[in-house]
Design a protein around this motif. Structure first.
Motif, PDB file in Angstrom:
ATOM      1  N   ASP A  11       0.834  -1.322  -0.127  1.00  0.00           N
ATOM      2  CA  ASP A  11      -0.073  -0.016   0.099  1.00  0.00           C
ATOM      3  C   ASP A  11       0.748   1.258   0.131  1.00  0.00           C
ATOM      4  N   PRO A  12       0.493   2.240  -0.721  1.00  0.00           N
ATOM      5  CA  PRO A  12       1.121   3.660  -0.540  1.00  0.00           C
ATOM      6  C   PRO A  12       0.990   3.954   0.686  1.00  0.00           C
ATOM      7  N   PRO A  13       2.291   4.888   1.069  1.00  0.00           N
ATOM      8  CA  PRO A  13       2.274   5.420   2.615  1.00  0.00           C
ATOM      9  C   PRO A  13       1.104   6.489   2.780  1.00  0.00           C
ATOM     10  N   PHE A  14       0.587   6.451   3.927  1.00  0.00           N
ATOM     11  CA  PHE A  14      -0.331   7.617   4.378  1.00  0.00           C
ATOM     12  C   PHE A  14       0.349   8.889   4.381  1.00  0.00           C
ATOM     13  N   VAL A  15       1.388   8.985   4.957  1.00  0.00           N
ATOM     14  CA  VAL A  15       2.088   9.965   5.120  1.00  0.00           C
ATOM     15  C   VAL A  15       3.791   9.911   4.293  1.00  0.00           C
ATOM     16  N   ALA A  16       3.851  10.865   3.357  1.00  0.00           N
ATOM     17  CA  ALA A  16       5.214  10.857   2.548  1.00  0.00           C
ATOM     18  C   ALA A  16       5.262  12.259   1.976  1.00  0.00           C
ATOM     19  N   ASN A  17       6.401  12.421   1.442  1.00  0.00           N
ATOM     20  CA  ASN A  17       6.376  13.824   0.332  1.00  0.00           C
ATOM     21  C   ASN A  17       5.495  13.400  -0.686  1.00  0.00           C
ATOM     22  N   GLU A  18       5.568  14.593  -1.687  1.00  0.00           N
ATOM     23  CA  GLU A  18       4.701  14.318  -2.692  1.00  0.00           C
ATOM     24  C   GLU A  18       5.346  13.477  -3.799  1.00  0.00           C
ATOM     25  N   ARG A  19       6.488  13.746  -3.849  1.00  0.00           N
ATOM     26  CA  ARG A  19       7.092  12.626  -5.028  1.00  0.00           C
ATOM     27  C   ARG A  19       7.229  11.266  -4.536  1.00  0.00           C
ATOM     28  N   ASP A  20       7.458  10.862  -3.738  1.00  0.00           N
ATOM     29  CA  ASP A  20       7.225   9.483  -2.781  1.00  0.00           C
ATOM     30  C   ASP A  20       5.825   9.084  -2.950  1.00  0.00           C
ATOM     31  N   LEU A  22       3.397  10.139  -5.246  1.00  0.00           N
ATOM     32  CA  LEU A  22       2.942   9.886  -6.563  1.00  0.00           C
ATOM     33  C   LEU A  22       3.720   8.395  -6.941  1.00  0.00           C
ATOM     34  N   CYS A  23       4.950   8.416  -6.831  1.00  0.00           N
ATOM     35  CA  CYS A  23       5.534   7.144  -7.290  1.00  0.00           C
ATOM     36  C   CYS A  23       4.978   5.947  -6.359  1.00  0.00           C
ATOM     37  N   SER A  24       4.585   6.080  -5.195  1.00  0.00           N
ATOM     38  CA  SER A  24       3.972   4.902  -4.401  1.00  0.00           C
ATOM     39  C   SER A  24       2.769   4.530  -5.156  1.00  0.00           C
ATOM     40  N   PHE A  25       1.916   5.407  -5.378  1.00  0.00           N
ATOM     41  CA  PHE A  25       0.764   5.076  -5.903  1.00  0.00           C
ATOM     42  C   PHE A  25       0.751   4.572  -7.599  1.00  0.00           C
ATOM     43  N   LEU A  26       1.726   4.929  -8.190  1.00  0.00           N
ATOM     44  CA  LEU A  26       1.856   4.654  -9.549  1.00  0.00           C
ATOM     45  C   LEU A  26       2.572   3.259  -9.500  1.00  0.00           C
ATOM     46  N   ASP A  27       3.206   2.948  -8.602  1.00  0.00           N
ATOM     47  CA  ASP A  27       3.840   1.593  -8.558  1.00  0.00           C
ATOM     48  C   ASP A  27       2.689   0.575  -8.053  1.00  0.00           C
ATOM     49  N   TRP A  28       1.668   0.960  -7.263  1.00  0.00           N
ATOM     50  CA  TRP A  28       0.637   0.203  -6.632  1.00  0.00           C
ATOM     51  C   TRP A  28      -0.269  -0.152  -7.728  1.00  0.00           C
ATOM     52  N   TYR A  29      -0.600   0.822  -8.818  1.00  0.00           N
ATOM     53  CA  TYR A  29      -1.213   0.511  -9.737  1.00  0.00           C
ATOM     54  C   TYR A  29      -0.749  -0.501 -10.839  1.00  0.00           C
ATOM     55  N   GLU A 114      10.712  -0.379 -15.472  1.00  0.00           N
ATOM     56  CA  GLU A 114      12.268  -0.169 -14.904  1.00  0.00           C
ATOM     57  C   GLU A 114      12.744   1.207 -15.423  1.00  0.00           C
ATOM     58  N   HIS A 115      12.865   1.307 -16.774  1.00  0.00           N
ATOM     59  CA  HIS A 115      13.226   2.290 -17.406  1.00  0.00           C
ATOM     60  C   HIS A 115      12.639   3.605 -16.822  1.00  0.00           C
ATOM     61  N   ALA A 116      11.361   3.736 -16.557  1.00  0.00           N
ATOM     62  CA  ALA A 116      10.751   4.903 -16.165  1.00  0.00           C
ATOM     63  C   ALA A 116      11.099   5.194 -14.834  1.00  0.00           C
ATOM     64  N   ARG A 117      11.608   4.206 -13.860  1.00  0.00           N
ATOM     65  CA  ARG A 117      11.785   4.638 -12.565  1.00  0.00           C
ATOM     66  C   ARG A 117      13.235   5.194 -12.708  1.00  0.00           C
ATOM     67  N   THR A 118      14.180   4.792 -13.603  1.00  0.00           N
ATOM     68  CA  THR A 118      15.531   5.467 -13.987  1.00  0.00           C
ATOM     69  C   THR A 118      15.245   6.822 -14.429  1.00  0.00           C
ATOM     70  N   VAL A 119      14.607   6.953 -15.242  1.00  0.00           N
ATOM     71  CA  VAL A 119      14.079   8.477 -15.742  1.00  0.00           C
ATOM     72  C   VAL A 119      13.721   9.470 -14.764  1.00  0.00           C
ATOM     73  N   VAL A 120      12.721   8.824 -13.866  1.00  0.00           N
ATOM     74  CA  VAL A 120      12.186   9.760 -13.004  1.00  0.00           C
ATOM     75  C   VAL A 120      13.046  10.100 -11.872  1.00  0.00           C
ATOM     76  N   LEU A 145       3.135  12.054 -13.772  1.00  0.00           N
ATOM     77  CA  LEU A 145       2.965  11.066 -12.877  1.00  0.00           C
ATOM     78  C   LEU A 145       1.447  10.733 -12.596  1.00  0.00           C
ATOM     79  N   ILE A 146       0.978  11.952 -12.336  1.00  0.00           N
ATOM     80  CA  ILE A 146      -0.533  12.006 -11.970  1.00  0.00           C
ATOM     81  C   ILE A 146      -1.238  11.570 -13.293  1.00  0.00           C
ATOM     82  N   HIS A 147      -0.759  11.843 -14.553  1.00  0.00           N
ATOM     83  CA  HIS A 147      -1.477  11.433 -15.782  1.00  0.00           C
ATOM     84  C   HIS A 147      -1.305   9.639 -15.752  1.00  0.00           C
ATOM     85  N   MET A 148      -0.010   9.011 -15.321  1.00  0.00           N
ATOM     86  CA  MET A 148       0.115   7.854 -15.405  1.00  0.00           C
ATOM     87  C   MET A 148      -0.878   7.185 -14.304  1.00  0.00           C
ATOM     88  N   ILE A 149      -0.994   7.852 -13.175  1.00  0.00           N
ATOM     89  CA  ILE A 149      -1.869   7.151 -11.986  1.00  0.00           C
ATOM     90  C   ILE A 149      -3.146   6.941 -12.563  1.00  0.00           C
TER      91      ILE A 149
END
Length: 172
Positions: A11-20, A22-29, A114-120, A145-149
Motif C-alpha cells: 500500500d502507498p504510505p499515508f504520510v510521505a512527501n509528494e514525490r514518494d 505519487l511514485c508509490s501510487f503509480l507502483d501500486w497501480y 524499470e526504465h521509467a523509474r530510472t528516468v524519474v 506521474l498524475i496522468h500515469m496514475i
C-alpha cells in the motif's frame, strides 16, 4: 460464490512527501494490473471483454507498455522510441493477439517500468519540465506521474471486469 485474489501489493504510505506519494501510487497501480493477470494462461489473457470490444488483459499490458514508453521515454526523456505495437492502427496493442507471446509482452512492460523509474529518478524536482514534448508542449514530471496514475486506475477498472469474467476472481 465469489473468489477473491490474494493481495500482496504494498500500500502507498499515508504520510510521505509528494514525490514518494505519487511514485508509490503509480507502483501500486502497476502491481494491481500485474495481480489481475496472475495465474492465467496465455489464452485467458487474450480473451476479449464483450464483442465488438477488442479489450483483453494482454491488450491492457501491451497498451501500458506503450503508455510507459510514450510518457517516460519519448516525452520526459526525449528519446527516439517507436511504439511497440501500434503498427497501422492506433489501437494495435489490443488487436492481433493470436500470435502474441504473453511472456514477451510482460517483459516489455516490465522493462518500460524499470526504465521509467530510472528516468524519474534523474529529475530532481516534480516541477522539472520534460525534455521532449507532447502535442508540442513540455509537461512537468508531476503532470506525467498524475496522468500515469489516472491511466492505470482507469485500466485497472477494466482489468477488474475482465478478470471476473474469465474465472470469477475479484479483488481490489
Amino acid at each position: 460464490m465469489i473468489r477473491r485474489m490474494p493481495d500482496l501489493r504494498i500500500d502507498p504510505p499515508f504520510v510521505a512527501n509528494e514525490r514518494d506519494m505519487l511514485c508509490s501510487f503509480l507502483d501500486w497501480y502497476r502491481q494491481t494490473l500485474a495481480v489481475k493477470c496472475e495465474g492465467l494462461t496465455d489464452e485467458q489473457l487474450k480473451e476479449r471483454a464483450v464483442p465488438p470490444s477488442p479489450l483483453s488483459l494482454l491488450g491492457l499490458v501491451r497498451h501500458m507498455a506503450d503508455v510507459e514508453r510514450i510518457w517516460f521515454r519519448r516525452v520526459l526523456g526525449a528519446e527516439e522510441a517507436p511504439p511497440y505495437y501500434w503498427g497501422d492502427t492506433p489501437d494495435g496493442d489490443f488487436h492481433d493477439l493470436d500470435s502474441v507471446s504473453a511472456q514477451e509482452a510482460f517483459a516489455n512492460w516490465q522493462a518500460e517500468i524499470e526504465h521509467a523509474r530510472t528516468v524519474v529518478a534523474a529529475f530532481p524536482s516534480l516541477d522539472d519540465l520534460s525534455a521532449g514534448t507532447r502535442h508540442g508542449q513540455k509537461v512537468t514530471l508531476r503532470w506525467i506521474l498524475i496522468h500515469m496514475i489516472e491511466e492505470y486506475a482507469r485500466h485497472c477498472g477494466h482489468a477488474d471486469f475482465l478478470r471476473e469474467r474469465i474465472d470469477g476472481v475479484t479483488g481490489e
